[in-house]
Design an enzyme around this catalytic site. Structure first.
Site, PDB file in Angstrom:
ATOM      1  N   LYS A  22     -38.413  65.155 -28.545  1.00  0.00           N
ATOM      2  CA  LYS A  22     -38.013  65.114 -29.955  1.00  0.00           C
ATOM      3  C   LYS A  22     -38.702  66.229 -30.750  1.00  0.00           C
ATOM      4  O   LYS A  22     -38.111  66.815 -31.657  1.00  0.00           O
ATOM      5  CB  LYS A  22     -38.352  63.744 -30.561  1.00  0.00           C
ATOM      6  CG  LYS A  22     -37.529  62.617 -29.943  1.00  0.00           C
ATOM      7  CD  LYS A  22     -37.679  61.299 -30.685  1.00  0.00           C
ATOM      8  CE  LYS A  22     -36.701  60.285 -30.120  1.00  0.00           C
ATOM      9  NZ  LYS A  22     -36.723  59.001 -30.822  1.00  0.00           N
ATOM     10  N   ASP A  82     -32.302   9.518 -28.313  1.00  0.00           N
ATOM     11  CA  ASP A  82     -31.870  10.215 -27.098  1.00  0.00           C
ATOM     12  C   ASP A  82     -33.087  10.271 -26.158  1.00  0.00           C
ATOM     13  O   ASP A  82     -34.234  10.155 -26.612  1.00  0.00           O
ATOM     14  CB  ASP A  82     -31.387  11.616 -27.486  1.00  0.00           C
ATOM     15  CG  ASP A  82     -31.218  12.507 -26.287  1.00  0.00           C
ATOM     16  OD1 ASP A  82     -30.508  12.110 -25.352  1.00  0.00           O
ATOM     17  OD2 ASP A  82     -31.816  13.609 -26.279  1.00  0.00           O
ATOM     18  N   ASP A 131     -33.676  12.638 -22.775  1.00  0.00           N
ATOM     19  CA  ASP A 131     -34.154  13.945 -22.285  1.00  0.00           C
ATOM     20  C   ASP A 131     -34.230  14.972 -23.415  1.00  0.00           C
ATOM     21  O   ASP A 131     -33.275  15.157 -24.152  1.00  0.00           O
ATOM     22  CB  ASP A 131     -33.214  14.487 -21.204  1.00  0.00           C
ATOM     23  CG  ASP A 131     -33.208  13.606 -19.966  1.00  0.00           C
ATOM     24  OD1 ASP A 131     -34.104  13.782 -19.134  1.00  0.00           O
ATOM     25  OD2 ASP A 131     -32.327  12.728 -19.862  1.00  0.00           O
TER      26      ASP A 131
END
Ligand code: ADQ
Length: 735
Positions: free
Chosen positions: A389, A508, A510
């Site tokens: 660059k 719930d 898992d």
């Protein structure tokens, strides 16, 4: 106002020993330039090592150095000789550096160096923690400090942490070799934003995160237990105008004002009008491909004898890590090759290779960039490579050609360069010929595009974009915090809970009550969970129900001793405590023989995946399978199933690393509503982690307290970050 601090191995100043103590000189490197604009603008500190062995400093000198540096907003992290040897030269430069550049044969696996690396990283983090306050931002740099982000975050979670890696991040296959891979990754994941030069490094990093930590990754967002972390690429730029201006200025100097180097170069060009210069600049490092480059130049001399006497390779190598064995060997090899080429092709008035083994003042560097026809940038691996660059920025007349290794990060931004494979000496030799014979018009055409691009994305723009992206991550994380159950919100929920006389609680299993396990059958409840549930159930105002996608047999076995209700297979079955199983819907499973062979085919071609058969559904599990392949397979499977299920009244559900095919008309929302039907519950609560739970969140009455576990978007009213947080929440309810 919140501040932005920089943490890097080195401070942006070097110390010079003088008769009476030490004085400072400012570094001119790319990082120092880019960061200075940032940390001064945000009124922050720069935390780093001064570059001097602290054992050699008197107390008085150390104090004076600290004072001088503090005046420049710099905070020193002193390092002793042993620490420099083990943390910097050792683990950083003999372990991470070679491994991340794919030089696995050079990697030193010393556990002592690792211990020191950890200790020194902690020291850097401690300094940051002294300086940074809640709400501040810290930007940590590079491979010497991989553990620092987590060390900051774990103590001050309200400090925003960015991390930028200046070298490549290797493929998982290479990264996994390191015995300390988990710790290093965990350290990096303390950051809120991780920056890399190019997408390839980002992609390798994300792949290691997915494989080693199993986190969900959505595009470039990592969903860890607590927060969203982003990875992105930011190709580092240079101070373009500085090179452009200096280049113009040095060329406008009168003959008397010109540097010795400048005069020598002019003399060289004057001896013959068709003389050409090829430039090579790097630190003397084995990653830079210097011997290969020299051998390619020798090949060029062999193949194109018409260039003898006309082309000189000017090779600048900055001494680097000279005490390390591999670097000493490299130095010997380079010395020999230069001698060999000059001995073979040189003459009294022609030296094919001019070799400088030293650093050079900035102006000389720019003169070289300006006066060389070709830049030869051929590293074997390079994070970015700023030399390419800098060459572009110094070409005021827009001529010049770059020969560029495809292994350098910068090659992604320089399509106009001549790209080569750095090991292919023939290809490089031909590229030199092509570059030296390229018409000026073509050179200018290519250079014009390169200059536009490199000028636009300067080091300042690079730093600005990183800071901006960091602010965006903060915003994204706040969205999660909006729904997070804070202490205040908990009190409110708990007040309602205590007042209520008849409560229904749906949980719930898992990912909510228990963490995922690679083998689903091993995700058994533990004592802590039993005791939390038993305490809830003991309150006779509570009706507690586990609502899960699991089959009857498993839940019945695990909760045989617990007086709890069970809803299984996403709502097909209900067992009220003390009663028999009943179905909540009219379903059949006569579709299974048609669907099962499809799933079996996917099991065969996706090692590690398997089928679970429930009464009314078939599940393809892929948590244990190769993560990237299985995502592709999961999409393929979904496509195939979609074609099949329409006529069969089936539904395809995508859970966490599972695809489940089940009879239509069932979901947790329908099941939960059936359960509460005709009962006068005055408090409803549902907790769950994946999108099958979203049915409950959406379909339960608005008054229900719905809690999503995890950081993804949700229609629940609240969020908790992890299974641990759920357990804590449940055990504190009613207190
Ligand atoms: P480096 O491996 O040091 O950096 P590079 O990007 O090429 O490699 O930077 C070298 C710097 O040193 C340039 O700015 C250059 O001007 C300067 N330099 C080289 N030779 C010199 C000499 N003889 N005298 C004075 N100065 C000289 C690491 C990574 C790179 C990444 C950078 C920035 O290895 O891949 O591009 O960080 O992120």
């Amino acid at each position: 106002m919140s501040k932005l601090h920089i943490v890097a191995n080195r401070l942006p100043f070097s110390l010079v020993k003088e008769e009476k103590g030490y004085s400072l000189i400012e570094s001119v490197g790319g990082l120092a330039t880019g960061m200075k604009s940032v940390y001064t603008e945000y009124d922050g500190k720069w935390i780093g090592w001064s570059g001097v062995n602290s054992d050699t400093l008197s107390d008085e000198d150390a104090k004076s150095i600290d004072r001088q540096l503090l005046e420049k907003s710099c905070v020193t992290v002193p390092l002793s000789e042993k620490e420099i040897l083990e943390y910097y030269e050792g683990f950083s430069n003999k372990t991470i550096w070679p491994l991340f550049h794919y030089f696995t044969q050079y990697v030193d696996y010393s556990p002592e160096n690792w211990e020191t690396y950890k200790r020194v990283n902690q020291r850097f983090a401690d300094k940051v923690l002294e300086v940074a306050e809640d709400g501040d931002t810290v930007w940590v740099h590079d491979y010497q400090l991989l553990l620092v982000p987590e060390m900051i975050k774990s103590v001050k979670p309200n400090v925003t942490v960015g991390f930028f890696l200046h070298i490549p991040f290797p493929s998982y296959e290479v990264f996994r070799i390191l015995p300390w891979r988990m710790e290093l990754l965990k350290g990096m994941l303390g950051a809120d934003l991780l920056g890399f030069h190019i997408y390839d490094y980002e992609r390798h990093f994300l792949s290691s995160v997915r494989r080693l930590y199993g986190y969900e990754i959505s595009f470039n967002e990592i969903h860890s237990e607590e927060r969203i972390i982003k990875a992105d690429s930011f190709p580092m730029g240079i101070d373009y105008n500085k090179f452009k201006k200096t280049s113009a200025a040095v060329m406008q100097k009168t003959i008397q004002e010109r540097s010795d180097l400048h005069k020598e170069l002019e003399k060289y060009f004057m001896t013959s009008p068709d003389r050409r210069l090829i430039l090579s600049i790097d630190r003397l490092d084995y990653t830079k491909g210097i011997p290969q480059r020299l051998r390619a130049f020798r090949k060029f001399m062999q193949k194109y004898p018409e260039f003898h006497g006309k082309v000189t390779l000017i090779m600048l190598a900055v001494p680097s890590r000279g005490q390390v064995e591999e670097y000493m060997m490299l130095k010997r090899e380079v010395d020999e090759l230069v001698g060999n080429i000059n001995g073979t092709y040189g003459s009294i008035n022609y030296t094919p290779v001019w070799y400088f083994y030293r650093s050079m003042p900035f102006e000389n560097l720019v003169e070289l960039y300006n006066m060389s026809d070709v830049a030869l940038v051929t590293p074997l691996r390079d994070g970015m490579n700023l030399v390419a660059k800098e060459y572009v920025a110094s070409r005021n007349n827009q001529t010049g050609v770059i020969i560029l290794s495809e292994m350098a990060g910068v090659s992604k931004e320089m399509g106009e360069a001549i790209t080569i494979n750095p090991i292919n000496e023939d290809e490089i030799a031909d590229a030199m010929h092509k570059a030296l014979t390229m018409p000026l018009e073509e050179q200018k055409e290519r250079m014009k595009y390169l200059q536009e691009r490199i000028e636009r994305y300067s080091v300042f723009k690079w730093a600005g974009e990183f800071v901006h992206a960091l602010e965006n991550v903060k915003r994204l994380q706040k969205e999660f915090l909006v729904k997070k159950i804070s202490n205040g919100v908990f009190k409110d929920i708990n007040r309602k809970y205590t007042k209520a006389q008849k409560r229904a609680i749906f949980l719930d299993y898992d990912g909510t009550l228990t963490a995922f396990h690679k083998n689903p059958q091993e995700a058994t409840p533990n004592e802590e969970l039993y005791s939390i549930l038993n305490k809830l159930i003991a309150d006779e105002r509570n009706t507690v129900t586990i609502i899960s996608g699991r089959d009857r047999e498993t839940l019945e076995k695990w909760f045989a001793e617990v007086p709890i209700n069970l809803i299984c297979e996403h709502g097909v079955w209900l067992r009220k405590y003390g009663e028999d199983w009943q179905t909540l819907t009219n379903v059949n499973n006569n579709w299974m023989p048609m669907i099962r062979p499809v799933l079996e085919r996917f099991v065969d071609n996706t090692p590690g995946s398997f089928i679970e058969e429930k009464n009314y559904s078939l599940v393809w599990h892929y948590r244990k399978a190769e993560p990237e392949q299985s995502v592709i397979r999961a999409n393929e499977l979904k496509d195939e199933l979609l074609d099949l299920v329409g006529n069969l009244n089936l539904e395809i559900m995508e859970g966490s690393k599972v695809i489940e095919v089940k009879s239509g008309g069932i979901n947790k929302g329908i099941a939960a509503n059936k359960f509460i039907n005709n009962e006068n519950f005055d408090y409803l609560m549902a907790m769950g982690d994946d999108w099958t739970d979203e049915y409950m969140f959406k379909e339960l009455p608005n008054s229900a307290i719905t809690v999503k576990v995890g950081i993804q978007r949700t229609s629940a009213n609240y969020k908790l970050e992890s299974v641990d947080a759920v357990r804590k929440f449940l055990s504190e309810l009613g207190n």
